[in-house]
Design an enzyme around this catalytic site. Sequence first.
Site, PDB file in Angstrom:
ATOM      1  N   HIS A 134      73.765   5.950  31.791  1.00  0.00           N
ATOM      2  CA  HIS A 134      73.800   5.498  30.424  1.00  0.00           C
ATOM      3  C   HIS A 134      74.047   4.096  30.176  1.00  0.00           C
ATOM      4  O   HIS A 134      74.364   3.636  28.999  1.00  0.00           O
ATOM      5  CB  HIS A 134      74.905   6.444  29.743  1.00  0.00           C
ATOM      6  CG  HIS A 134      74.811   7.949  29.727  1.00  0.00           C
ATOM      7  ND1 HIS A 134      73.464   8.475  29.502  1.00  0.00           N
ATOM      8  CD2 HIS A 134      75.502   8.792  30.093  1.00  0.00           C
ATOM      9  CE1 HIS A 134      73.724   9.753  29.601  1.00  0.00           C
ATOM     10  NE2 HIS A 134      74.719  10.130  29.893  1.00  0.00           N
ATOM     11  N   GLY A 290      67.954  22.429  21.633  1.00  0.00           N
ATOM     12  CA  GLY A 290      67.275  21.251  22.042  1.00  0.00           C
ATOM     13  C   GLY A 290      66.428  21.340  20.758  1.00  0.00           C
ATOM     14  O   GLY A 290      65.161  21.124  21.020  1.00  0.00           O
TER      15      GLY A 290
HETATM   16  P1  A3P Z   1      71.251  20.168  21.658  1.00  0.00           P
HETATM   17  O1  A3P Z   1      72.650  19.790  21.890  1.00  0.00           O
HETATM   18  O2  A3P Z   1      70.835  19.535  20.454  1.00  0.00           O
HETATM   19  O3  A3P Z   1      70.899  21.559  22.197  1.00  0.00           O
HETATM   20  P2  A3P Z   1      71.739  15.491  27.552  1.00  0.00           P
HETATM   21  O4  A3P Z   1      71.086  16.148  28.701  1.00  0.00           O
HETATM   22  O5  A3P Z   1      71.498  13.878  27.445  1.00  0.00           O
HETATM   23  O6  A3P Z   1      73.227  15.665  27.621  1.00  0.00           O
HETATM   24  O7  A3P Z   1      71.311  16.098  26.208  1.00  0.00           O
HETATM   25  C1  A3P Z   1      71.707  17.290  25.954  1.00  0.00           C
HETATM   26  C2  A3P Z   1      70.598  17.995  24.809  1.00  0.00           C
HETATM   27  O8  A3P Z   1      69.483  18.126  25.608  1.00  0.00           O
HETATM   28  C3  A3P Z   1      71.159  19.194  24.426  1.00  0.00           C
HETATM   29  O9  A3P Z   1      70.515  19.132  23.087  1.00  0.00           O
HETATM   30  C4  A3P Z   1      70.318  20.168  25.245  1.00  0.00           C
HETATM   31  O10 A3P Z   1      70.245  21.471  24.642  1.00  0.00           O
HETATM   32  C5  A3P Z   1      69.150  19.603  25.430  1.00  0.00           C
HETATM   33  N1  A3P Z   1      68.494  19.814  26.889  1.00  0.00           N
HETATM   34  C6  A3P Z   1      69.098  20.256  27.987  1.00  0.00           C
HETATM   35  N2  A3P Z   1      68.116  20.648  28.650  1.00  0.00           N
HETATM   36  C7  A3P Z   1      66.936  20.627  28.255  1.00  0.00           C
HETATM   37  C8  A3P Z   1      65.627  20.887  28.528  1.00  0.00           C
HETATM   38  N3  A3P Z   1      65.482  21.143  29.789  1.00  0.00           N
HETATM   39  N4  A3P Z   1      64.626  20.771  27.735  1.00  0.00           N
HETATM   40  C9  A3P Z   1      64.809  20.054  26.435  1.00  0.00           C
HETATM   41  N5  A3P Z   1      65.896  20.067  25.997  1.00  0.00           N
HETATM   42  C10 A3P Z   1      67.028  20.136  26.799  1.00  0.00           C
END
Ligand code: A3P
Length: 324
Positions: A134, A290
């Site tokens: 990040h 998501g």
């Molecule tokens: P939401 O909280 O809006 O549902 P990161 O991976 O950067 O921590 O981001 C997390 C976000 O990505 C979460 O969003 C999560 O649900 C979503 N996410 C995790 N895995 C995913 C996938 N395989 N495809 C799409 N979105 C995903």
Amino acid sequence: MTNSETTLSKLLAESEFNQECKELLSSLPKDKSFFAEYLYQYEGFWYPPNLLEGVLYSQKHFQARDSDIIVVSSPKSGTTWLKALVFALIYRQDYQTPLESHPLLDNNPHTLVPFVEGFNFHTQDTSPGIFSTHIPLGSLPESIKDSPCKLVYCCRNPKDAFVSLWHFMKRLALKEMAGCTMEEMVRGFCRGSSVYGPFWDHALEYWKESRENPGKVLFVMYEEMREQPREWVKRIAEFLECSFTKEEIDNGVLEDIIKLCSLENLSKLEVNQKGKLVNGMETKAFFREGEIGGWRDTLTPLLAEEIDKTTEEKLIGSSFRFFC
Ligand code: A3P
């Protein structure tokens, strides 16, 4: 207190700093926060102390190789998904379709793709190495900036990223979050005092770099990947110089990878429902809805407006626009 709460709070609060790091911390601007007692501002961005320690360590010790691939994002912008996709793309020759035995079925993507500022990058010795970070562009370890290694940046609209962070923090139930209102957290987010914030500066720097140096940085929007996964996964593969052959497309390899890495598939796997990362975080915390525009269920119109106003101010003079 849950186990993950204990471990994480301990990590955030008692991380053992060496003398140099302690001295640096005492010289940096700090702000009360919900992520740790304080966030510290270093090279223009805000960090809890344990992550800042990781950034400093990586700046000293991370040695990027020319073939390395780095997945970059602000927290909660689709990191987990992009890690899974890049891993599946790069190692697709090793796992024949249908993908019945694949490391992503038994391992959380964060386990397979080490975090540059997480002290565990030494565990990756395959070539190409796939890492994630990040860290803002300007603070990346010099070897990443200087080598021909490639960066794929995943960007998400600030309201959905904020709401995702809010739910994530609530799930982790850090003691600093107790009594934290959403108004306070929005205010911190908008003034940039959020983990790896300011969110907007982070995205804008990488977006600019992707325009100036398109062979080095590919800028991907979470929302566009959700809407057109085929196009974007193909584009990522091209950028990483591992384009799909016609035979692969005909054999359904692209579709298999999209399905394997989908939220629906990953979130139902046992490793992502009951597993824990080495830092104690529960893997299920990385999967939620998501949704595009899901912020509407959580943010009041007033708070959404506050974030929009910051977005407007931050984008003055830039042609960059977030999705929705
Ligand atoms: P939401 O909280 O809006 O549902 P990161 O991976 O950067 O921590 O981001 C997390 C976000 O990505 C979460 O969003 C999560 O649900 C979503 N996410 C995790 N895995 C995913 C996938 N395989 N495809 C799409 N979105 C995903």
